[in-house]
Enzyme design. Structure first.
Site, mmCIF file in Angstrom:
data_model
loop_
_atom_site.group_PDB
_atom_site.id
_atom_site.type_symbol
_atom_site.label_atom_id
_atom_site.label_comp_id
_atom_site.label_asym_id
_atom_site.label_seq_id
_atom_site.Cartn_x
_atom_site.Cartn_y
_atom_site.Cartn_z
ATOM 1 N N ASN A 1 0.819 -1.219 0.000
ATOM 2 C CA ASN A 1 0.000 0.000 0.000
ATOM 3 C C ASN A 1 0.854 1.269 0.000
ATOM 4 O O ASN A 1 0.591 2.202 -0.770
ATOM 5 C CB ASN A 1 -0.958 -0.006 1.196
ATOM 6 C CG ASN A 1 -1.957 -1.145 1.109
ATOM 7 O OD1 ASN A 1 -2.062 -1.790 0.069
ATOM 8 N ND2 ASN A 1 -2.675 -1.418 2.198
ATOM 9 N N HIS B 1 -17.722 36.089 -31.138
ATOM 10 C CA HIS B 1 -18.808 35.298 -31.744
ATOM 11 C C HIS B 1 -18.394 34.726 -33.106
ATOM 12 O O HIS B 1 -19.246 34.464 -33.949
ATOM 13 C CB HIS B 1 -20.089 36.124 -31.923
ATOM 14 C CG HIS B 1 -20.473 36.927 -30.716
ATOM 15 N ND1 HIS B 1 -21.297 36.449 -29.723
ATOM 16 C CD2 HIS B 1 -20.108 38.186 -30.324
ATOM 17 C CE1 HIS B 1 -21.445 37.376 -28.788
ATOM 18 N NE2 HIS B 1 -20.728 38.427 -29.119
ATOM 19 N N SER C 1 -7.256 12.692 -48.809
ATOM 20 C CA SER C 1 -8.449 11.860 -48.831
ATOM 21 C C SER C 1 -8.235 10.769 -49.869
ATOM 22 O O SER C 1 -7.615 11.002 -50.904
ATOM 23 C CB SER C 1 -9.658 12.718 -49.200
ATOM 24 O OG SER C 1 -10.670 11.909 -49.754
ATOM 25 N N LYS D 1 -8.151 17.221 -51.371
ATOM 26 C CA LYS D 1 -8.260 17.416 -49.920
ATOM 27 C C LYS D 1 -6.916 17.431 -49.206
ATOM 28 O O LYS D 1 -5.999 16.708 -49.564
ATOM 29 C CB LYS D 1 -9.120 16.290 -49.293
ATOM 30 C CG LYS D 1 -10.597 16.334 -49.603
ATOM 31 C CD LYS D 1 -11.294 17.598 -49.114
ATOM 32 C CE LYS D 1 -11.599 17.571 -47.639
ATOM 33 N NZ LYS D 1 -12.602 16.580 -47.277
ATOM 34 N N GLU E 1 -7.488 17.831 -35.498
ATOM 35 C CA GLU E 1 -8.780 17.242 -35.091
ATOM 36 C C GLU E 1 -8.582 16.208 -33.989
ATOM 37 O O GLU E 1 -9.405 16.087 -33.075
ATOM 38 C CB GLU E 1 -9.468 16.604 -36.296
ATOM 39 C CG GLU E 1 -9.971 17.647 -37.286
ATOM 40 C CD GLU E 1 -10.448 17.001 -38.586
ATOM 41 O OE1 GLU E 1 -11.613 17.172 -38.910
ATOM 42 O OE2 GLU E 1 -9.652 16.320 -39.254
ATOM 43 N N TYR F 1 -6.697 1.973 2.383
ATOM 44 C CA TYR F 1 -6.630 1.445 1.018
ATOM 45 C C TYR F 1 -7.814 0.537 0.699
ATOM 46 O O TYR F 1 -8.235 -0.272 1.530
ATOM 47 C CB TYR F 1 -5.322 0.654 0.851
ATOM 48 C CG TYR F 1 -5.172 0.018 -0.524
ATOM 49 C CD1 TYR F 1 -4.641 0.741 -1.589
ATOM 50 C CD2 TYR F 1 -5.588 -1.291 -0.756
ATOM 51 C CE1 TYR F 1 -4.518 0.176 -2.849
ATOM 52 C CE2 TYR F 1 -5.469 -1.874 -2.016
ATOM 53 C CZ TYR F 1 -4.945 -1.139 -3.053
ATOM 54 O OH TYR F 1 -4.829 -1.701 -4.296
ATOM 55 N N GLN G 1 -6.582 0.545 -7.244
ATOM 56 C CA GLN G 1 -5.715 -0.017 -8.288
ATOM 57 C C GLN G 1 -6.114 0.523 -9.667
ATOM 58 O O GLN G 1 -5.297 0.579 -10.586
ATOM 59 C CB GLN G 1 -5.811 -1.549 -8.262
ATOM 60 C CG GLN G 1 -4.997 -2.256 -9.318
ATOM 61 C CD GLN G 1 -4.860 -3.740 -9.011
ATOM 62 O OE1 GLN G 1 -4.075 -4.114 -8.151
ATOM 63 N NE2 GLN G 1 -5.645 -4.578 -9.671
ATOM 64 N N LYS H 1 -4.400 3.815 -12.049
ATOM 65 C CA LYS H 1 -3.292 3.956 -12.992
ATOM 66 C C LYS H 1 -3.693 4.048 -14.474
ATOM 67 O O LYS H 1 -3.189 4.928 -15.185
ATOM 68 C CB LYS H 1 -2.268 2.847 -12.741
ATOM 69 C CG LYS H 1 -1.462 3.133 -11.472
ATOM 70 C CD LYS H 1 -0.623 1.989 -10.984
ATOM 71 C CE LYS H 1 -1.291 1.008 -10.077
ATOM 72 N NZ LYS H 1 -2.075 1.499 -8.951
#
Ligand code: ARG
Length: 479
Positions: A129, A175, A297, A303, A310, A337, A342, A345
């Site tokens: 622990n 805006h 693309s 493209k 993104e 604990y 656990q 993580k």
């Protein structure tokens, strides 16, 4: 049983491990089922803590030796063994054996294979622990340092590009509507400020976590005469040992501090990414993204997609999700604990990997993007972005109250709209017809360069101000 999916049934049917666990199985007649082993095991992800685990064990065992809790010969054998394990993991990775549960037992059981029974003395006056809390704090501390270095590199690129474009004019938006002209340098330096605050949040998190939980043992401390100051110092925990053993093994706010700082940082990166996405769109055309950070693309040959930006925008959502996951895990856990912890993580590891990659991607984009300053200027000039400058002139030079000046300028905008071609298309006679107090001085307010040059208030968009901020930033970054 029929409602249980087949794969699960097969797992459940697998013979239980014949032997109880070596590390804790003294009172168990049989080992855990395959399902128990799988749900219990953290080794598939916490193997990432191996360096911190070995560093923590070395500090602990050296202290046990110095305190004469274990013999020096055993200390030496354990440290040599741990060094051999480190070299092996470095070269070959950490082996994953679900029966060994986690990185702590994986290392200890390997140590026993290498040096025999002396390995059993390593865990004196320690519990998994306090061990896991220590390892994880060390890992998060390194993660913060890595993020901070990445953010400094991003700030460096922002400053370099801002310096280059201290005079480049673009429309400033509110805006997402053209509002007043600004400089591109000013816009980029806005992100420099956000990242500076992010770095300070990470620095706060680092300072707060820098206390060692090692020696809190399972939850109550230990009767062995350990020296917690010594292990704290050995592991670089500048603020010494933690002061309450129950808190030491239960605290995961250091991980949450990291995740919250990471979330805020990811939000900033996502906003910057969004600017690049908008700027790269054809109607804007403010930037052309480098080949290195865009994709084509498979069907539309024209493209050039801003995928990296993104994905940075997308990753911010996942990072915020990781933060939420740990918030929910910790909510309502009693002291001390519980195994729920656990689950701390995976979200931290995931968020860190996503954040590090996002920082690197935005750094590369800022560094290599071509800014279409001609296009930015044309758009800034095409609207009525300097209308406020005319109103300000009426207030300043003709003593008109601001509300009335606002009204007069509205009529000017209307006239420009009717004529077509923006404010710059109006003649002095056009303006005088609207209000006789307008003169050539007012006309001089209409070009976008005059507008930005006039905004010299501290932190304003004038090139002189942007250059001053850039100079300060260079100092802050040691450039
Ligand atoms: N693998 C565990 C974790 O990550 C280590 C601590 C286990 N402690 C225990 N009492 N079972 O949290």
């Amino acid at each position: 049983m029929t409602s249980v999916p087949k794969a699960m049934r097969e797992k459940a049917d697998m013979a239980d491990t014949p032997k109880a666990n070596n590390m804790w199985g003294g009172r168990f007649a049989a080992g855990p089922s395959a399902i128990m082993r799988e749900i219990n095991a953290s080794i598939p992800f916490d193997k990432r803590l191996w360096q911190q685990d070995i560093a923590g064990s070395k500090a602990h065992v050296a202290m046990l030796g110095a305190q004469a809790i274990i013999a020096n010969a055993d200390v030496k054998a354990i440290i040599d063994g741990l060094d051999r394990i480190a070299a092996d993991y470095e070269a070959n990775g950490v082996p994953v054996d679900m029966a060994l549960e986690d990185i702590h037992m994986t290392v200890e059981s390997r140590l026993a294979e290498l040096i025999g029974p002396a390995a059993g003395r390593l865990h004196t006056a320690r519990s998994r622990n306090d061990q896991v809390a220590t390892d994880f704090k060390l890992w998060v501390r390194d993660a913060i340092d890595e993020v901070d270095a990445g953010l400094a590199a991003l700030q460096t690129q922002l400053v370099i590009r801002a310096d280059e474009h201290a005079d480049s004019i673009m429309p400033g938006f509110t805006h997402l509507q053209s509002a007043q002209p600004v400089t591109l340098g000013h816009h980029l330096m806005a992100y420099y400020e956000m990242i500076a605050r992010d770095r300070s949040r990470f620095a706060d998190a680092r300072a707060r976590l820098n206390q060692s939980p090692l020696g809190a043992a399972a939850l109550a401390g230990t009767g062995h005469k350990i020296d917690r100051q010594a292990t704290a110092a050995a592991l670089g925990f500048e603020n010494g040992p933690t002061r309450n053993s129950l808190d030491s093994v239960s605290d995961r706010d250091f991980a949450l501090d990291y995740l919250m700082a990471a979330t805020q940082c990811a939000l900033h990166l996502s906003r910057l990414a969004e600017e690049f996405i908008i700027w790269a769109s054809q109607p804007f055309g403010f930037v052309s993204l480098p080949d290195a950070y865009s994709t084509g693309s498979s069907i539309m040959p024209q493209k050039r997609n801003p995928d990296a930006a993104e994905l940075v925008r997308g990753h911010a959502g996942r990072i915020a999700g990781c933060m939420t996951a740990l918030v929910m895990t910790m909510k309502g856990l009693p002291l001390a604990y519980s195994k729920d912890m656990q689950d701390d993580k995976p979200p931290v590891f995931e968020a860190h990997d996503l954040l590090a990659l996002s920082i690197a991607a935005m750094t590369g984009m800022v560094e290599t993007t071509t800014f279409r300053t001609d296009r930015m200027r044309a758009l800034a000039e095409s609207g009525f972005a300097t209308a406020t400058d005319l109103a300000d002139w009426l207030v300043r030079e003709a003593g008109v109250p601001f509300r009335e000046a606002h009204h007069i300028t509205g009529a000017v905008v209307k006239a420009a709209e009717d004529k077509g071609g923006g404010l710059m298309a109006l003649t002095l006679d056009d303006l005088k017809a609207i209000d006789s107090r307008i003169d050539a001085g007012a006309m001089a307010m209409l070009p976008v360069d005059a507008s930005v040059a006039s905004r010299t208030s501290f932190g304003g968009t004038a090139p002189s101000e942007v250059r001053a901020r850039v100079a300060e930033a260079r100092k802050e970054l040691g450039l």
